[in-house]
Design a protein around this motif. Structure first.
Motif, PDB file in Angstrom:
ATOM      1  N   VAL A  68     -30.447  50.914 -49.988  1.00 26.11           N
ATOM      2  CA  VAL A  68     -30.198  49.871 -50.984  1.00 26.11           C
ATOM      3  C   VAL A  68     -30.993  50.183 -52.241  1.00 26.11           C
ATOM      4  O   VAL A  68     -32.193  50.480 -52.162  1.00 26.11           O
ATOM      5  N   VAL A  69     -30.314  50.130 -53.384  1.00 28.36           N
ATOM      6  CA  VAL A  69     -30.970  50.312 -54.684  1.00 28.36           C
ATOM      7  C   VAL A  69     -31.209  48.929 -55.268  1.00 28.36           C
ATOM      8  O   VAL A  69     -30.251  48.198 -55.561  1.00 28.36           O
ATOM      9  N   GLN A  70     -32.472  48.559 -55.423  1.00 26.07           N
ATOM     10  CA  GLN A  70     -32.834  47.229 -55.910  1.00 26.07           C
ATOM     11  C   GLN A  70     -33.640  47.334 -57.203  1.00 26.07           C
ATOM     12  O   GLN A  70     -34.595  48.117 -57.275  1.00 26.07           O
ATOM     13  N   PRO A  71     -33.288  46.553 -58.219  1.00 24.12           N
ATOM     14  CA  PRO A  71     -34.032  46.581 -59.478  1.00 24.12           C
ATOM     15  C   PRO A  71     -35.322  45.773 -59.390  1.00 24.12           C
ATOM     16  O   PRO A  71     -35.456  44.891 -58.526  1.00 24.12           O
ATOM     17  N   VAL A  96     -21.576  50.439 -53.453  1.00 20.88           N
ATOM     18  CA  VAL A  96     -20.917  49.214 -53.910  1.00 20.88           C
ATOM     19  C   VAL A  96     -21.964  48.224 -54.399  1.00 20.88           C
ATOM     20  O   VAL A  96     -23.057  48.122 -53.833  1.00 20.88           O
ATOM     21  N   PRO A  97     -21.645  47.477 -55.468  1.00 23.46           N
ATOM     22  CA  PRO A  97     -22.584  46.454 -55.954  1.00 23.46           C
ATOM     23  C   PRO A  97     -22.512  45.196 -55.093  1.00 23.46           C
ATOM     24  O   PRO A  97     -21.489  44.922 -54.449  1.00 23.46           O
ATOM     25  N   GLU A 224     -25.475  48.728 -52.585  1.00 20.89           N
ATOM     26  CA  GLU A 224     -25.494  49.170 -51.193  1.00 20.89           C
ATOM     27  C   GLU A 224     -24.915  50.575 -51.101  1.00 20.89           C
ATOM     28  O   GLU A 224     -23.828  50.839 -51.613  1.00 20.89           O
ATOM     29  N   VAL A 225     -25.640  51.483 -50.432  1.00 22.27           N
ATOM     30  CA  VAL A 225     -25.268  52.895 -50.401  1.00 22.27           C
ATOM     31  C   VAL A 225     -25.033  53.337 -48.957  1.00 22.27           C
ATOM     32  O   VAL A 225     -25.814  53.011 -48.060  1.00 22.27           O
ATOM     33  N   THR A 226     -23.944  54.079 -48.767  1.00 20.10           N
ATOM     34  CA  THR A 226     -23.656  54.701 -47.471  1.00 20.10           C
ATOM     35  C   THR A 226     -23.668  56.216 -47.653  1.00 20.10           C
ATOM     36  O   THR A 226     -23.045  56.732 -48.587  1.00 20.10           O
ATOM     37  N   THR A 227     -24.366  56.913 -46.765  1.00 21.86           N
ATOM     38  CA  THR A 227     -24.481  58.370 -46.854  1.00 21.86           C
ATOM     39  C   THR A 227     -23.667  59.029 -45.745  1.00 21.86           C
ATOM     40  O   THR A 227     -23.179  58.365 -44.831  1.00 21.86           O
TER      41      THR A 227
END
Length: 413
Positions: A68-71, A96-97, A224-227
């Motif tokens: 998860v990329v969180q500001p 996806v945001p 949200e990131v899926t690898t």
């Protein structure tokens, strides 16, 4: 190690002791039983641990992705640029945001803390398989419809069609202070992900609706990131984390659930070590039964030696006899272990019914059912360990039998 017809005939005779050797047969039977139980327990425990980790990972990453990329500050205004940068990262398969915020919900005089989550339509569609009651078709931007977790619905007494009021403390400003924003939403679906914390607090709505509720405008709260591989998420996301340093924080699924998965790994290793001791006990049982067999058959061994039997032949006979116990116990343990895994949930339910206690509490275990995942490598390792230790336990008694001095044994016969 191949046996000649003579060696195989003697080995079969010693595998089935006669009536005068009932004690030896009893010890051998106990050895087979101990090997069977130890192999079965190892397979059951390792499979349940593997299944628990895999199921928990799938359920958690279903909603939170692999990263998860969180500001900083919980609000990301330039998210389109960050989203494109994330999608361009090698190894990232999906980004996806989303909008996510802990709030308060009320219904019928009850108030509960909830986690409001706003997803895009594609993400909402992926959760349709988890619907228990109702339908996700009503979750459209611009509507006041929501879906809630099954535990939350049970706790608050909410059913499909009821109106749940969600309270946002950041409301409108009045001369008397800030008035919290209260919005009533119609519950159109109740879902069950299978992870207790999610089912107990989650409220799902379209991302546009969540932005309106939280007064976010066009901003979001995370990506949200899926690898391509969950176990490689840290290495894949490392370049992005470095590029976004100072603007956002990249959190990997291991970090979001570090204490849970570390505790699970420690428990898995500890249980495997403890249960492996049972295999060692079984090996000692095999050793003791063979020692007793060699002592009881010392006269037969001496006669075989005087008739020309070689030491190598006697060694192979007794190694085969003892190894057969390990092989039988291992095969029986594999069958028993797979049967228990196949009927694991009915067994748990039956034990809970007859004992009157809760053996699988979702509040503690996070998952609503007992999971299991059989790993062929683990199964082969367990079977190899059991047969290997059984084989090692036969070497000393077989060596004693091979080195029996016929002159000493037959002197007083």
């Amino acid at each position: 190690m191949f046996l000649s017809p003579f060696e195989w005939t003697i080995a079969k005779r010693y595998m089935m002791p006669g009536r005068s050797e009932a004690v030896i047969a009893l010890v051998a039977g106990i050895s087979i039983t101990v090997v069977m139980l130890s192999v079965a327990m190892l397979i059951i425990v390792m499979s349940v641990m593997n299944g628990f980790r895999a199921e928990l990972l799938d359920r958690i990453t279903e909603l939170n992705g692999h990263a998860v990329v969180q500001p900083y500050g919980g609000r990301m205004d330039d998210w389109e640029q960050v989203l494109e940068q994330t999608r361009a990262t090698p190894g990232v398969t999906q980004a996806v945001p989303l909008v996510e915020q802990p709030l308060l919900a009320t219904y019928g005089g009850r108030a509960e803390a909830v986690l409001v989550r706003g997803n895009q339509q594609e993400e909402i569609d992926q959760l349709k398989r988890d619907v228990v009651i109702g339908s996700f078709d009503g979750l459209q931007p611009g509507t006041r419809n929501i879906a809630i977790g099954s535990r939350l619905a049970l706790k608050m007494g909410v059913q499909v069609g009821d109106t749940l009021t969600v309270i946002n403390p950041q409301g409108r400003t009045t001369p008397f202070g800030t008035v919290p924003r209260q919005v009533g939403y119609t519950v159109v679906a109740i879902f069950e992900v299978g992870v207790y914390d999610f089912d107990d607090t989650m409220v799902i709505m379209p991302m546009k609706n969540a932005q309106t509720l939280l007064l976010f405008g066009d901003a979001i709260s995370a990506i949200e990131v899926t690898t391509r591989d969950a176990d490689e998420a840290r290495e894949i996301m490392a370049p992005l984390a470095q590029a976004l340093e100072g603007r956002a924080v990249v959190t990997i699924w291991q970090e979001m659930n570090a204490s849970l998965f570390e505790a699970l790994q420690v428990e898995r290793v500890a249980m495997a070590f403890a249960l492996s001791i049972i295999v060692l006990v079984a090996a000692f049982n095999i050793l003791s039964s063979l020692v007793m067999l060699v002592r009881s058959k010392s006269r037969d061994i001496a006669i075989l030696r005087t008739m020309g039997a070689r030491r190598k032949s006697l060694l192979k006979i007794f190694v085969t006899t003892g190894s057969a116990v390990g092989v039988l116990g291992t095969v029986a343990g594999l069958v028993l272990g797979f049967l228990v895994l196949l009927f694991r949930q009915p067994i748990v339910n039956g034990l809970e019914y007859f004992m009157g206690v809760t053996l699988w509490d979702p509040q503690i275990r996070f998952l609503t059912e007992l999971p299991a995942k059989v790993d062929p490598v683990d199964v082969m390792g367990i079977a190899g360990m059991a047969m290997g230790m059984s084989f090692l336990a036969t070497l000393y008694p077989a060596w004693r039998a091979a080195n029996t001095d016929p002159v000493e044994v037959l002197r007083y016969e």
